[in-house]
Design a protein around this motif. Structure first.
Motif, PDB file in Angstrom:
ATOM      1  N   ASP A  88      24.141  40.266 -36.375  1.00 45.62           N
ATOM      2  CA  ASP A  88      24.134  41.528 -35.612  1.00 45.62           C
ATOM      3  C   ASP A  88      22.829  42.306 -35.773  1.00 45.62           C
ATOM      4  OD1 ASP A  88      26.735  40.895 -34.969  1.00 45.62           O
ATOM      5  OD2 ASP A  88      27.616  42.124 -36.558  1.00 45.62           O
ATOM      6  N   ARG A  89      21.776  41.666 -36.289  1.00 43.85           N
ATOM      7  CA  ARG A  89      20.589  42.428 -36.695  1.00 43.85           C
ATOM      8  C   ARG A  89      19.890  43.157 -35.549  1.00 43.85           C
ATOM      9  NH1 ARG A  89      19.634  37.161 -36.487  1.00 43.85           N
ATOM     10  NH2 ARG A  89      17.657  36.289 -35.740  1.00 43.85           N
ATOM     11  N   GLU A  90      19.831  42.539 -34.354  1.00 39.51           N
ATOM     12  CA  GLU A  90      19.160  43.229 -33.236  1.00 39.51           C
ATOM     13  C   GLU A  90      19.949  44.464 -32.802  1.00 39.51           C
ATOM     14  OE1 GLU A  90      16.277  43.291 -31.649  1.00 39.51           O
ATOM     15  OE2 GLU A  90      15.530  41.771 -33.013  1.00 39.51           O
ATOM     16  N   GLU A  91      21.261  44.298 -32.806  1.00 40.43           N
ATOM     17  CA  GLU A  91      22.141  45.427 -32.472  1.00 40.43           C
ATOM     18  C   GLU A  91      21.952  46.552 -33.493  1.00 40.43           C
ATOM     19  OE1 GLU A  91      26.845  45.848 -32.433  1.00 40.43           O
ATOM     20  OE2 GLU A  91      26.184  43.978 -31.502  1.00 40.43           O
ATOM     21  N   ARG A  93      19.309  47.103 -35.385  1.00 43.39           N
ATOM     22  CA  ARG A  93      17.979  47.700 -35.214  1.00 43.39           C
ATOM     23  C   ARG A  93      17.964  48.673 -34.034  1.00 43.39           C
ATOM     24  NH1 ARG A  93      13.199  46.831 -32.403  1.00 43.39           N
ATOM     25  NH2 ARG A  93      11.357  47.507 -33.562  1.00 43.39           N
ATOM     26  N   GLY A  94      18.648  48.288 -32.949  1.00 43.04           N
ATOM     27  CA  GLY A  94      18.710  49.156 -31.770  1.00 43.04           C
ATOM     28  C   GLY A  94      19.478  50.446 -32.042  1.00 43.04           C
ATOM     29  N   ARG A  95      20.469  50.344 -32.917  1.00 38.92           N
ATOM     30  CA  ARG A  95      21.331  51.493 -33.209  1.00 38.92           C
ATOM     31  C   ARG A  95      20.706  52.432 -34.243  1.00 38.92           C
ATOM     32  NH1 ARG A  95      25.453  48.721 -34.986  1.00 38.92           N
ATOM     33  NH2 ARG A  95      25.021  48.987 -37.187  1.00 38.92           N
ATOM     34  N   SER A  96      20.124  51.830 -35.297  1.00 49.15           N
ATOM     35  CA  SER A  96      19.591  52.643 -36.395  1.00 49.15           C
ATOM     36  C   SER A  96      18.492  51.894 -37.121  1.00 49.15           C
ATOM     37  CB  SER A  96      20.723  52.998 -37.382  1.00 49.15           C
ATOM     38  OG  SER A  96      20.172  53.443 -38.596  1.00 49.15           O
ATOM     39  N   LEU A  97      17.278  52.422 -36.980  1.00 51.29           N
ATOM     40  CA  LEU A  97      16.131  51.800 -37.648  1.00 51.29           C
ATOM     41  C   LEU A  97      16.308  51.842 -39.162  1.00 51.29           C
ATOM     42  CD1 LEU A  97      13.692  50.523 -36.291  1.00 51.29           C
ATOM     43  CD2 LEU A  97      12.415  52.610 -36.758  1.00 51.29           C
ATOM     44  N   LEU A 135      10.017  41.925 -38.249  1.00 55.52           N
ATOM     45  CA  LEU A 135       9.233  43.112 -38.620  1.00 55.52           C
ATOM     46  C   LEU A 135       7.756  42.962 -38.243  1.00 55.52           C
ATOM     47  CD1 LEU A 135      10.686  43.882 -42.177  1.00 55.52           C
ATOM     48  CD2 LEU A 135      11.023  45.252 -40.121  1.00 55.52           C
ATOM     49  N   ALA A 136       7.334  41.720 -37.980  1.00 58.69           N
ATOM     50  CA  ALA A 136       5.927  41.470 -37.639  1.00 58.69           C
ATOM     51  C   ALA A 136       5.692  41.426 -36.129  1.00 58.69           C
ATOM     52  CB  ALA A 136       5.475  40.158 -38.280  1.00 58.69           C
ATOM     53  N   GLN A 137       6.758  41.642 -35.333  1.00 59.44           N
ATOM     54  CA  GLN A 137       6.597  41.643 -33.869  1.00 59.44           C
ATOM     55  C   GLN A 137       5.891  42.932 -33.423  1.00 59.44           C
ATOM     56  OE1 GLN A 137       7.327  38.893 -32.105  1.00 59.44           O
ATOM     57  NE2 GLN A 137       7.949  38.033 -34.073  1.00 59.44           N
ATOM     58  N   PRO A 138       5.212  42.884 -32.274  1.00 56.17           N
ATOM     59  CA  PRO A 138       4.425  44.041 -31.832  1.00 56.17           C
ATOM     60  C   PRO A 138       5.205  45.361 -31.789  1.00 56.17           C
ATOM     61  CG  PRO A 138       3.896  42.134 -30.477  1.00 56.17           C
ATOM     62  CD  PRO A 138       5.012  41.709 -31.381  1.00 56.17           C
ATOM     63  N   ASP A 139       6.469  45.337 -31.316  1.00 57.60           N
ATOM     64  CA  ASP A 139       7.200  46.616 -31.229  1.00 57.60           C
ATOM     65  C   ASP A 139       7.509  47.177 -32.620  1.00 57.60           C
ATOM     66  OD1 ASP A 139       9.015  44.535 -31.739  1.00 57.60           O
ATOM     67  OD2 ASP A 139      10.656  45.505 -30.664  1.00 57.60           O
ATOM     68  N   ALA A 140       7.753  46.281 -33.592  1.00 60.34           N
ATOM     69  CA  ALA A 140       8.053  46.749 -34.955  1.00 60.34           C
ATOM     70  C   ALA A 140       6.792  47.266 -35.648  1.00 60.34           C
ATOM     71  CB  ALA A 140       8.689  45.620 -35.769  1.00 60.34           C
ATOM     72  N   LEU A 141       5.643  46.650 -35.342  1.00 64.04           N
ATOM     73  CA  LEU A 141       4.394  47.097 -35.975  1.00 64.04           C
ATOM     74  C   LEU A 141       4.010  48.520 -35.540  1.00 64.04           C
ATOM     75  CD1 LEU A 141       2.185  43.855 -35.869  1.00 64.04           C
ATOM     76  CD2 LEU A 141       3.490  44.773 -37.800  1.00 64.04           C
ATOM     77  N   MET A 142       4.633  48.985 -34.463  1.00 63.69           N
ATOM     78  CA  MET A 142       4.380  50.363 -34.007  1.00 63.69           C
ATOM     79  C   MET A 142       5.149  51.383 -34.845  1.00 63.69           C
ATOM     80  SD  MET A 142       2.239  49.831 -31.653  1.00 63.69           S
ATOM     81  CE  MET A 142       2.042  51.330 -30.701  1.00 63.69           C
ATOM     82  N   ASN A 143       6.108  50.907 -35.656  1.00 69.46           N
ATOM     83  CA  ASN A 143       6.902  51.806 -36.504  1.00 69.46           C
ATOM     84  C   ASN A 143       6.447  51.695 -37.952  1.00 69.46           C
ATOM     85  OD1 ASN A 143       8.793  52.776 -34.553  1.00 69.46           O
ATOM     86  ND2 ASN A 143       9.779  50.772 -34.582  1.00 69.46           N
ATOM     87  N   GLU A 144       5.896  52.772 -38.480  1.00 69.09           N
ATOM     88  CA  GLU A 144       5.410  52.742 -39.868  1.00 69.09           C
ATOM     89  C   GLU A 144       6.520  52.367 -40.852  1.00 69.09           C
ATOM     90  OE1 GLU A 144       3.341  56.268 -41.129  1.00 69.09           O
ATOM     91  OE2 GLU A 144       1.764  55.970 -39.639  1.00 69.09           O
TER      92      GLU A 144
END
Length: 221
Positions: A88-91, A93-97, A135-144
């Motif tokens: 359920d990890r994508e779900e 992540r979408g719900r709560s970083l 965590l190394a994908q472009p969208d995740a790298l935008m989140n400190e």
């Protein structure tokens, strides 16, 4: 060695749950270990401090159960629950970083502490790598917050993971290098963290004292 329960950071639980956990640490066969594993996972997903400590509690319960009756009920329940959360990890992540970052911290912590014959648990190697790759994908790298989590986990278990599967570590670092060099819009903190981890691995999972002073004075500023 006796650990005080404060060492395990269980003060945030209600008194009944604290009693249950204290009993599980000493006499695991006398409690419902499925319930105990769920309590530990649930708390780890919402409490970042606890997610960093939970591996030690799990290790102690696993050891106590093995010693008591050669059992592995707790470990099996824990791995089943980790697998369920992994699906359920994508779900998540979408719900709560925050919950997602706590999950990654927790699974890496379990990987670090729970060993079989002094070797990392094979069942966790690919899930841990998959989380770090995410965590190394472009969208995740935008989140400190995600970059910080990634770097912390690599400091903790990067060297162990590389010994088990160096090809996937190479793939992960290709992503990090590309992110650092090519991705636009990264914060200066994210860039600094990425540069530090690139240098950390290049130095054989060590930082020279000069590099350490440079990065950590920059982060402090």
């Amino acid at each position: 060695m006796e650990n005080s329960t404060e060492d395990y950071k269980i003060q945030s639980f209600d008194l009944d749950t604290q009693m249950l956990l204290k009993t599980a640490l000493k006499d695991p066969s006398s409690v419902n270990l499925d319930k105990v594993s769920n309590i530990i996972v649930d708390q780890s997903l919402k409490d970042q401090v606890f997610s960093k400590e939970a591996g030690r509690i799990c290790y102690t319960i696993v050891q106590a159960e093995a010693k008591q009756n050669n059992g592995n009920v707790f470990r099996r329940n824990l791995l089943n629950r980790l697998q369920q959360e992994f699906k359920d990890r994508e779900e998540t992540r979408g719900r709560s970083l925050q919950e997602w970052v706590c999950y990654v911290t927790f699974i890496c912590n379990i990987y670090d502490y729970l060993k079989v014959n002094n070797m990392p648990m094979v069942a966790l190697v690919h899930p841990v790598y998959d989380c770090l790759m995410r965590l190394a994908q472009p969208d995740a790298l935008m989140n400190e917050e995600e970059v910080d989590c990634l770097v912390l986990q690599l400091h903790r278990i990067g060297e162990q993971l590389e010994k088990v599967n160096s090809q996937r570590m190479d793939e992960l670092f290709f992503l990090l290098r590309d992110g650092f060099l090519l991705q636009e819009g990264l914060s200066s903190m994210a860039r600094l963290l990425l540069l530090e981890i690139l240098e950390f691995r290049a130095g054989g999972w060590l930082l020279s004292s000069t590099a350490h002073k440079y990065y950590y004075s920059e982060i402090a500023d």
